[in-house]
Design an enzyme around this catalytic site. Structure first.
Site, short mmCIF file in Angstrom:
data_model
loop_
_atom_site.label_atom_id
_atom_site.label_comp_id
_atom_site.label_asym_id
_atom_site.label_seq_id
_atom_site.Cartn_x
_atom_site.Cartn_y
_atom_site.Cartn_z
N ASP A 21 1.00 -1.51 0.00
CA ASP A 21 0.15 0.04 -0.26
C ASP A 21 0.82 1.11 0.43
O ASP A 21 1.72 1.30 1.36
CB ASP A 21 -1.03 -0.14 1.30
N LYS A 80 2.36 11.76 -3.71
CA LYS A 80 2.08 10.70 -3.89
C LYS A 80 0.58 11.78 -4.81
O LYS A 80 0.50 11.25 -6.08
CB LYS A 80 1.07 10.06 -3.37
N GLU A 177 -7.46 0.72 -4.21
CA GLU A 177 -7.28 0.47 -3.23
C GLU A 177 -8.56 0.08 -2.57
O GLU A 177 -8.31 -0.24 -2.03
CB GLU A 177 -7.15 1.88 -2.42
N ASP A 200 -13.09 5.01 0.90
CA ASP A 200 -11.91 5.18 1.34
C ASP A 200 -11.14 5.79 2.04
O ASP A 200 -11.59 6.77 0.50
CB ASP A 200 -11.17 3.94 0.47
#
Lengths: 505, 206
Positions: A21, A80, A177, A200
């Protein structure tokens, strides 16, 4: 410091099954030990949560990642949010870092004497995780499943793949994800067969996906999200509220202030009031106050949730289970807001910080040992720019992948020798409202009157959600060798150089 | 579908999907010899049972998904990927009435869409009226009424298409299909509008 108990390896034969992850704020790496998933602990964190922070240490001339980089004020965080992006897509000023060497296409961050792209920084984080896993298991890490936000566009997916390549990891599969979170909860055990919704809320991204079981397989029905909304934004909202409280609204943001905001957020998840010091003043904050400060952000996530339900043509009562992933979902207000919409308690019994890494590892295990099949979807529509800046959708969002679509075009001028194709991604009707992915060009077309040269354009999206485009001139059958090079990110050349550097090191 | 395997040199003819002799995956090539109905093992039909379709889809995906070929050679993996894309496409067509009719008329009967671009005058006028009605909608209640009306129109058009198809009157069926597609698009637009208005009305009530 406590030494970890390292159990006898289950089997020395075969490769390690790995799931990663790679998060905005935290990253984790997991492996399958023959019976279950284990998250590799970090020497600073038993749960294996490694902050996605990297810096370059001038003294040791080495990169430092995770907890060791945390106290360096110049360290790069939340990279990211920049991956697969160009200058105009993002507000770099928030980063507190020198980016003078960036161009419209590629971001370069200056970190002491180093100038690094987001891909290289991500690669350093991956290398750190890889090393952790290799030291812990005593085995080599070669292949892995890596997760990305569901609505990551093509450029960001390719950039993530490049980062893995530089880190010496072959990507078995790029997994979304929320899909990973659903896998971690083991959808096979979902007996009522109603669709499942995953909410999420990661550190820097927000995704919602709806999945359902169709006989022996899992299919994603719809997905949506916001890649500029995450737990970090909640910290900023709380920080603004704290500053207001002490009358220092215009003071510059520091990482220490953000740490306090994050602490207050976490503390008030378990308590109803907090008293402490902020900017040398003693203050008291209630849970109600932080709810008010975060209300707008929460509403945005709930609206996206409703939008995804609408895309799937479902009503909240038709959802069988709601799964929460991402550390920010620990906030009681998020849990109660979700409960209100769906009239049922959401599931959060698997640690929301670990759930995505667990799902990624389970998927890696399924790929290696022939497990259940899962069909994901295209997160954002893919199209072509037509005359006048109008976008024609070729593959609509929420189309199951792998996907293929063909379109036919003709020349619009007499003796037209070239044909340009501008590939875009997004939900808008015009080019301006979409993201430019790539431009390709067919040249040396036969000279013929307008409309007589016919071209076939083929869009293919693979299971990783990555697009391939080809164009063929139908009469001669001449298929021009066209490769989609993302407008953003590293060129093949840059990547080659980096890989070479890696081998020399 | 009968074809010979590209991977082994055996000249024997055998079934689709996998070679009987070497077990390698075979490319599914849609065309005049193979329709999307064949891929799913169905007879060409206007009525597809959703439950059977879903079950068959799941079986095909389980056989063919590239994840099942994660460690196979590059060739097999890319064929599996192309096949899954074809299966996904076929599944999406077979999941929609409009798309099934379109497929039968254009891909099986070869009725070109270009020929039916011109609407009959009657429907052209109806189209204009429907657009006007759509743009005058300002509440969810009106959306629901309009949606009900469109659904009625959709069902009537559907009956007309079926009549024309059973009479083998392909041209007329194609014309009705263009109408059906128009109504379907309008239903999608009005559903979206209803959703947006619902949000607006909720915020106003707050």
């Amino acid at each position: 410091m406590k030494l970890y108990q390292i159990s006898e390896p289950q089997s020395t034969v075969g490769e390690l099954v790995i799931g990663i992850d790679l998060g905005t704020t935290n990253s984790l790496i997991g492996f399958y030990d023959g019976e279950k998933v284990q998250i590799v602990p970090d020497k600073y964190n038993q749960k294996g949560v490694v902050p996605s922070i990297m810096t370059f240490d001038s003294n040791s001339r080495q990169f430092k990642v995770g907890h060791e980089a945390m106290n360096d004020l110049e360290a790069v965080k939340s990279v990211k949010r920049l991956i697969g992006k160009g200058l105009k897509d993002t507000i770099l000023d928030l980063y507190n870092i020198d980016y003078k060497e960036s161009s419209d296409e590629v971001i370069k961050l200056n970190l002491r004497e180093k100038s690094l792209s987001p891909v290289e920084i991500s690669a350093e984080i991956l290398k750190y995780l890889k090393k952790n896993a290799e030291e812990y298991t005593g085995k080599k890490v070669r292949k892995a499943v890596i997760t990305v936000p569901a609505h990551f566009d093509d450029a960001a997916r390719i950039a993530t793949k490049d980062a893995a390549k530089i880190a010496g990891i072959e990507i078995l599969r790029i997994l979304n994800e929320p899909t990973a979170a659903a896998i971690a909860y083991g959808l096979n055990n979902n007996h009522n067969n109603k669709p499942i919704l995953v909410y999420d809320l990661g550190g820097g991204t927000f995704d919602v996906s709806i999945l359902k079981r169709n006989h022996g397989i899992m299919v994603v029905m719809a997905t949506g999200g916001d890649n500029q909304l995450g737990g970090d934004d909640f910290d900023h909202a709380i920080l603004n509220m704290l500053r207001k409280k002490v009358g220092q609204e215009s003071i510059k943001t520091t990482s220490d202030q953000l740490k306090i905001a994050n602490y207050v957020k976490t503390y008030l998840s378990n308590h109803t009031a907090w008293t402490g010091e902020f900017l040398s003043e003693n203050i008291s904050i209630t849970r109600t106050e932080i709810i008010k400060a975060c209300q707008q952000l929460i509403d945005r996530t709930l609206q996206t949730t409703r939008d995804v339900l609408f895309s799937a043509k479902l009503k909240p009562q038709e959802i069988g289970q709601v799964i929460l992933a991402g550390g920010a979902t620990r906030m009681p207000i998020i849990q109660s807001s979700i409960e209100k919409i769906f009239s049922k308690k959401p599931l959060i019994n698997i640690d929301p910080d670990q759930v995505v890494a667990i799902g990624a590892t389970l998927q890696a295990q399924a790929l290696t040992h022939r497990g259940d099949v899962l069909v994901d979807v295209v997160p954002l529509s893919l199209g072509i720019e037509l005359l006048g800046g109008i976008v024609e959708t070729i593959i609509a969002r929420n189309t199951p992948i792998p996907a293929i679509a063909k379109k036919y075009y003709t020349t619009y001028k007499d003796n037209q020798r070239g044909f340009k194709i501008h590939i875009v991604q997004g939900e808008g009707d015009t080019v301006e409202s979409c993201r430019s992915l790539a431009r390709i060009e067919l040249s040396d077309l036969p000279e013929k009157p307008a409309g007589e040269v016919k071209l076939e354009v083929v869009f293919k999206v693979n299971a990783d959600g990555i697009l391939f485009v080809s164009a063929t001139e139908l009469d001669s059958g001449k298929s021009c060798n066209l490769e989609v090079k993302p407008t953003y990110g590293l060129t093949e050349n840059d990547l080659e150089k980096l890989l070479q550097k890696q081998q020399d090191a | 579908m009968i074809k010979s395997c590209a991977s082994c040199t055996d000249s024997k003819r055998h079934q689709k999907m996998f070679c009987d002799d070497c077990g390698k995956v075979q490319e599914i090539k849609l065309g005049s010899n193979l329709s999307i109905f064949d891929v799913f093992g169905f007879d060409v039909s206007l009525d597809i049972d959703k439950e059977i379709l879903d079950k068959k889809y799941s079986e095909l995906i389980t056989l063919m998904h590239p994840d099942k070929f994660a460690h196979a050679t590059g060739d097999e993996k890319s064929i599996a990927e192309a096949n899954t894309a074809t299966i996904n496409k076929a599944y999406s067509i077979l999941s929609s009435e409009v798309e099934i009719y379109d497929y039968i008329l254009s891909d099986i009967k070869g009725i070109s869409n270009d020929k039916i671009l011109e609407d009959d005058e009657e429907f052209l006028i109806e189209k204009i009226h429907l657009y006007e009605e759509l743009s005058s909608i300002t509440s969810t209640e009106k959306c629901i009424n309009f949606r009900n009306k469109l659904n009625g129109l959709y069902n009537n058009t559907l009956i007309d298409i079926r009549k024309n198809i059973s009479k083998k009157s392909w041209g007329n069926a194609a014309k009705e299909l263009a109408k059906l597609r128009f109504v379907q698009n309008l239903i999608n637009i009005v559903e979206k509008k209803e959703y947006m208005l619902e949000i607006e009305e909720k915020t106003l009530r707050k």
